[in-house]
Design an enzyme around this catalytic site. Structure first.
Site, PDB file in Angstrom:
ATOM      1  NE  ARG A  66      -2.678  -3.821  -0.608  1.00 16.17           N
ATOM      2  CZ  ARG A  66      -1.997  -3.323   0.423  1.00 16.17           C
ATOM      3  NH1 ARG A  66      -0.875  -3.877   0.790  1.00 16.17           N
ATOM      4  NH2 ARG A  66      -2.445  -2.266   1.065  1.00 16.17           N
TER       5      ARG A  66
ATOM      6  CG  ASP B 217      -1.373  -0.953   8.636  1.00 20.45           C
ATOM      7  OD1 ASP B 217      -2.159  -0.005   8.438  1.00 20.45           O
ATOM      8  OD2 ASP B 217      -1.326  -1.964   7.904  1.00 20.45           O
TER       9      ASP B 217
ATOM     10  CG  ASP C 131       1.752  -3.743  10.763  1.00 26.50           C
ATOM     11  OD1 ASP C 131       2.654  -3.240  10.066  1.00 26.50           O
ATOM     12  OD2 ASP C 131       0.815  -4.409  10.267  1.00 26.50           O
TER      13      ASP C 131
ATOM     14  NE  ARG D  81      -3.796  -5.699   5.738  1.00 27.13           N
ATOM     15  CZ  ARG D  81      -3.113  -5.183   4.719  1.00 27.13           C
ATOM     16  NH1 ARG D  81      -1.937  -4.665   4.925  1.00 27.13           N
ATOM     17  NH2 ARG D  81      -3.611  -5.205   3.508  1.00 27.13           N
TER      18      ARG D  81
ATOM     19  N   GLY E   3       0.838  -1.216   0.000  1.00 25.57           N
ATOM     20  CA  GLY E   3       0.000   0.000   0.000  1.00 25.57           C
ATOM     21  C   GLY E   3       0.860   1.249   0.000  1.00 25.57           C
TER      22      GLY E   3
ATOM     23  CG  ASP F   2       2.986  -7.218   6.802  1.00 22.86           C
ATOM     24  OD1 ASP F   2       2.631  -6.387   5.941  1.00 22.86           O
ATOM     25  OD2 ASP F   2       2.189  -8.022   7.318  1.00 22.86           O
TER      26      ASP F   2
ATOM     27  CB  THR G 233       2.990  -0.002   6.958  1.00 23.65           C
ATOM     28  OG1 THR G 233       1.615  -0.176   7.314  1.00 23.65           O
ATOM     29  CG2 THR G 233       3.822  -0.430   8.143  1.00 23.65           C
TER      30      THR G 233
HETATM   31  O1  F6P Z   1      -1.420  -1.847   5.218  1.00 23.65           O
HETATM   32  C1  F6P Z   1      -1.889  -0.581   4.889  1.00 23.65           C
HETATM   33  C2  F6P Z   1      -3.371  -0.599   4.683  1.00 23.65           C
HETATM   34  O2  F6P Z   1      -3.770   0.734   4.412  1.00 23.65           O
HETATM   35  C3  F6P Z   1      -4.193  -1.204   5.816  1.00 23.65           C
HETATM   36  O3  F6P Z   1      -4.333  -0.345   6.913  1.00 23.65           O
HETATM   37  C4  F6P Z   1      -5.479  -1.538   5.101  1.00 23.65           C
HETATM   38  O4  F6P Z   1      -6.186  -2.580   5.726  1.00 23.65           O
HETATM   39  C5  F6P Z   1      -5.008  -1.958   3.752  1.00 23.65           C
HETATM   40  O5  F6P Z   1      -3.731  -1.384   3.560  1.00 23.65           O
HETATM   41  C6  F6P Z   1      -5.915  -1.570   2.606  1.00 23.65           C
HETATM   42  O6  F6P Z   1      -5.411  -2.098   1.450  1.00 23.65           O
HETATM   43  P1  F6P Z   1      -5.896  -1.730  -0.021  1.00 23.65           P
HETATM   44  O7  F6P Z   1      -5.233  -0.429  -0.391  1.00 23.65           O
HETATM   45  O8  F6P Z   1      -5.369  -2.861  -0.838  1.00 23.65           O
HETATM   46  O9  F6P Z   1      -7.364  -1.605   0.020  1.00 23.65           O
END
Ligand code: F6P
Length: 383
Positions: free
Chosen positions: A91, A147, A149, A191, A13, A123, A145
């Site tokens: 991704r 997150d 995390d 997440r 992301g 991650d 990130t």
């Molecule tokens: O890991 C970053 C993040 O923004 C998370 O907080 C969220 O759940 C996810 O990516 C959303 O992913 P996407 O952009 O694929 O919808």
């Protein structure tokens, strides 16, 4: 003078802070005044769309531009002012068991003559970097990130800008919530980690904060709301992390299944909770999902600075041939740690020291009482 070629990519992301890191990777690697000392002249190739670019590039074709772009200090000069990533991202996992293209990727790294690859990611991206390091590829990781995390680092690029978005949006909601005497449930990302919700909620002064690390009771949420109303509050801001769930319940997902990194598509708890609160308290309740707004916008000053430091440190590691590491920060000092140490682990909130489970909010004592934590310990989780 020895010549060396470095590849750099952003994966997973997007978020604010990626472009500052890219700028400083390029500027530091190609700093002519450091060439003699290093005995090496570096060249930097930008790899487009994350690991996908390295798999898709066809070196037999004269047109590799869509996947690989040579970078230089002039090209990246203004990048640190912008959000997102100028290189694009995806991704995409080359180790996807349904379509393993890791051999192709390693072959392309060799054919491009890359001495090292810098992967800026979370991650998933850094797990791929770790696996490539095991196969002998020279990789360096830069943590990013919203997150926050990733273990072994106090900071991941994008986080502080995302917190600022939460604060700005909640500030906006307060006026309309107060005018209408409504409850607003604000869903944040993150997440399985509650950092964004907890620290965003603390920063904006939310009335209730619900995090994935501590299952909530709906009755208790409603009781807390009613207690506030009895004490004269006009409105409440409730921050709920996308991964939060009620006691005995499960997370709400946007769609079933997991992606090639094993991530669930979390989302929707805000709306569900808003209905339940309205039903339980009979107070008008609305929900707002901050969603990708948290990943957007120009990087804040902290993300520009950290992007700069992480970018410079990544090149320092390459110059010193300290491959297989991720740059990190601890107590304000930039350092590095083996990628192997972060593989398969997540940093999550420790509710026993960092959360007040009585008030569903940030801790009320920091230096006193039994919840005293001289150095707040981060909880680690296997994934
Ligand atoms: O890991 C970053 C993040 O923004 C998370 O907080 C969220 O759940 C996810 O990516 C959303 O992913 P996407 O952009 O694929 O919808």
């Amino acid at each position: 003078m020895r010549k060396s070629r470095i590849g750099v990519l952003t994966g997973g992301g997007d978020c604010a802070g990626l472009n500052p890191a890219l700028k400083w990777v390029v500027k530091t690697a190609m700093d002519e005044s450091l060439e003699w000392e290093r005995g090496t002249r570096y060249e930097v190739l930008g790899i487009r769309d994350g690991w996908k670019g390295l798999v898709s590039v066809d070196l037999a074709s004269p047109d590799t531009e869509g996947h690989i772009s040579p970078l230089n200090p002039e090209i990246v000069r203004t990048w640190d002012r912008y959000g997102g990533t100028m290189l694009g991202t995806s991704r995409f996992s080359p180790y996807d068991p349904k379509n393993d293209c890791s051999k192709q990727l390693i072959e392309n790294i060799e054919r491009l003559g890359l001495e090292a690859v810098i992967a800026i990611g979370g991650d998933g991206t850094l797990a791929i970097a770790t696996r490539l390091a095991r196969e002998g590829v020279n990789v360096i990781g830069i943590p990013k990130t919203i997150d926050k995390d990733l273990p072994e680092t106090d900071y991941t690029l994008g986080y502080e800008t995302a917190l600022n978005v939460i604060v700005e949006e909640v500030d906006r909601l307060r006026t309309t919530a107060g005018s209408h005497k409504r409850i607003f449930v604000v869903e944040t990302m993150g997440r399985e980690a509650g950092w964004l919700a907890l620290e965003g909620g603390e920063a904006c002064g939310a009335y209730i904060i619900l995090i994935p690390e501590y299952d909530f009771s709906l009755d208790k949420v409603n009781e807390l709301v009613m207690e506030g109303r009895r004490a004269g509050t006009r409105y409440e801001i409730i921050i709920v992390a996308e991964g939060a769930k009620p006691e005995g319940g499960t997370e709400i997902v946007r769609k079933e299944g997991v992606d090639s990194f094993g991530h669930k598509a979390l989302g929707g708890i805000g709306e569900v909770l808003a209905h339940q609160i309205e039903e339980g308290t009979k107070i008008e309740t609305r929900s707002v999902v901050l969603s990708h707004l948290q990943r957007g916008g120009a990087p804040c000053a902290y993300d520009r600075r950290m992007g700069r430091y992480f970018g410079i440190a990544a090149i320092d590691l390459i110059v010193n041939k300290k491959y297989g590491n991720m740059v990190c920060v601890h107590n304000g000092s930039i350092g590095y740690c083996p990628l192997e140490k972060i593989y398969g682990r997540l940093s999550v909130v420790d509710p026993s020291t960092q959360y007040d489970s009585d008030r569903y909010n940030g801790r009320r004592t920091i230096l006193n009482g039994e919840k005293k934590s001289v150095r707040a310990k981060k909880s680690q989780r296997k994934v």
